[in-house]
Scaffold this active site. Structure first.
Site, PDB file in Angstrom:
ATOM      1  N   ASP A   9       6.337   3.202 -11.348  1.00 20.31           N
ATOM      2  CA  ASP A   9       6.201   4.392 -10.269  1.00 20.31           C
ATOM      3  C   ASP A   9       4.994   5.248 -11.120  1.00 20.31           C
ATOM      4  OD1 ASP A   9       7.014   6.036  -8.279  1.00 20.31           O
ATOM      5  OD2 ASP A   9       7.812   7.443  -9.712  1.00 20.31           O
ATOM      6  N   ILE A  10       4.758   6.028 -10.108  1.00 18.61           N
ATOM      7  CA  ILE A  10       3.523   6.968 -10.474  1.00 18.61           C
ATOM      8  C   ILE A  10       4.264   8.585 -10.848  1.00 18.61           C
ATOM      9  CG2 ILE A  10       1.554   8.409  -9.893  1.00 18.61           C
ATOM     10  CD1 ILE A  10       0.636   6.031  -8.180  1.00 18.61           C
ATOM     11  N   THR A  43       3.985   2.432  -5.773  1.00 15.57           N
ATOM     12  CA  THR A  43       4.085   3.811  -5.291  1.00 15.57           C
ATOM     13  C   THR A  43       4.402   3.827  -3.936  1.00 15.57           C
ATOM     14  OG1 THR A  43       2.818   5.763  -5.345  1.00 15.57           O
ATOM     15  CG2 THR A  43       1.512   3.943  -5.199  1.00 15.57           C
ATOM     16  N   LYS A 196       9.973  -1.347  -2.305  1.00 11.35           N
ATOM     17  CA  LYS A 196       9.261  -1.550  -3.788  1.00 11.35           C
ATOM     18  C   LYS A 196       9.789  -3.101  -4.125  1.00 11.35           C
ATOM     19  CE  LYS A 196       7.752   3.010  -5.006  1.00 11.35           C
ATOM     20  NZ  LYS A 196       8.036   4.024  -6.149  1.00 11.35           N
ATOM     21  N   ASP A 219      11.874   6.931 -11.412  1.00 12.29           N
ATOM     22  CA  ASP A 219      12.641   8.073 -11.675  1.00 12.29           C
ATOM     23  C   ASP A 219      13.485   8.641 -10.419  1.00 12.29           C
ATOM     24  OD1 ASP A 219      11.163  11.109 -10.607  1.00 12.29           O
ATOM     25  OD2 ASP A 219      10.047   8.934 -10.435  1.00 12.29           O
ATOM     26  N   ASN A 222      13.579   6.600  -4.312  1.00 16.60           N
ATOM     27  CA  ASN A 222      12.629   5.696  -3.638  1.00 16.60           C
ATOM     28  C   ASN A 222      12.187   4.599  -4.691  1.00 16.60           C
ATOM     29  OD1 ASN A 222      10.696   7.322  -5.145  1.00 16.60           O
ATOM     30  ND2 ASN A 222       9.174   6.811  -3.760  1.00 16.60           N
TER      31      ASN A 222
END
Length: 269
Positions: A9-10, A43, A196, A219, A222
């Protein structure tokens, strides 16, 4: 079986709070690539919002892939070839747009080309999203949206207004769409098949990998879908407490190069 695909994830994971990639994270990604590990950005952002990160991490070359729109689009990071693309219909758009009006919150739709809003008074969080993902904003009436390839829609507003609106969304919408709250001011609507997690399954199959060879690092809520499908779910120290309950590993925080720690400790060892 060794881990050969790591989905990252970003926001709150790859990036520090001041939106940087640390030198340690950069080096760990290069070490993983050198050992034949596929490191994949996963993402909610559109591709325009991740190009600079792919370049910084040198993940924009032959054989690299990227998961965007929370799984609505999976692409070859070098050529842009679409491996997975799942769209919302015009009826989906109308239904969700009119719900937002009834609930009194701002709404926008996102395509690969830009952010479309029917709000004459454009919401500040639409402007924020435009800046964050480097995409233009277009004002269009619902009647002008018939031929747009919408990948996701977002209700965006002040957290207290959005929370109040969420409580009034009919159950039908939760049954029909994948709905995720990615930030306190973003509520995202996507086709039910989009996540995702499903994107990682598609990509692993394309790469000839077993799901036992997969890891995901995230984190927030989503990220739940991808953490639930991989064999090695990793949650950041700064992650949501509920998410930590499904983690196999807890890594360091995003400000302490947690992605690098996870790669070196559980992938390269």
């Amino acid at each position: 079986m060794s881990i050969k695909l790591v989905a990252v994830d970003i926001d709150g994971t790859l990036l520090t709070d001041d939106r940087r990639i640390t030198d340690d994270v950069f080096q760990a990604v290069q070490e993983a690539k050198a050992q034949g590990v596929h490191v994949v950005i996963a993402t909610g952002r559109p591709i325009a919002g991740v190009i600079s990160l792919l370049e910084q991490l040198e993940l924009n070359h032959k054989g690299n892939h990227v998961i965007t729109f929370n799984g609505g689009l999976v692409q070859d990071a070098e050529t842009g070839e679409e491996i997975v693309k799942e769209l919302m219909t015009y009826d989906d758009y109308l239904e969700t747009e009119f719900l937002s009006r009834k609930l009194g919150v701002h709404m926008h739709a996102i395509t690969k080309e830009g952010i479309y809003t029917a709000n004459r008074n454009i919401g500040k969080y639409t402007v924020h999203e435009s800046t964050l993902v480097n995409m233009p904003i277009f004002y269009r009436t619902p009647e002008e949206m018939t031929n747009k390839e919408i990948i996701k829609m977002m209700m965006i507003d002040e957290p207290d207004l959005l929370d109040a609106a969420i409580k009034q969304i009919p159950q039908h919408f939760f049954d029909k769409y994948t709905i995720v709250k990615s930030t306190p001011f973003y509520l995202e609507f996507m086709p039910k098949t989009v996540s995702k997690g499903n994107a990682i399954k598609h990509l692993a199959k394309k790469l000839g990998l077993d799901m036992s060879q997969t890891m995901a690092i995230g984190d927030a809520e989503n990220d739940r879908a991808m953490l639930e499908v991989v064999a090695n779910p990793v949650v950041m120290e700064n992650g949501v407490p509920e998410l930590k309950k499904i983690a196999k590993y807890i890594t360091k925080s995003n400000n302490d190069s947690g992605v690098a720690h996870a790669i070196r400790k559980w992938v390269l060892n």
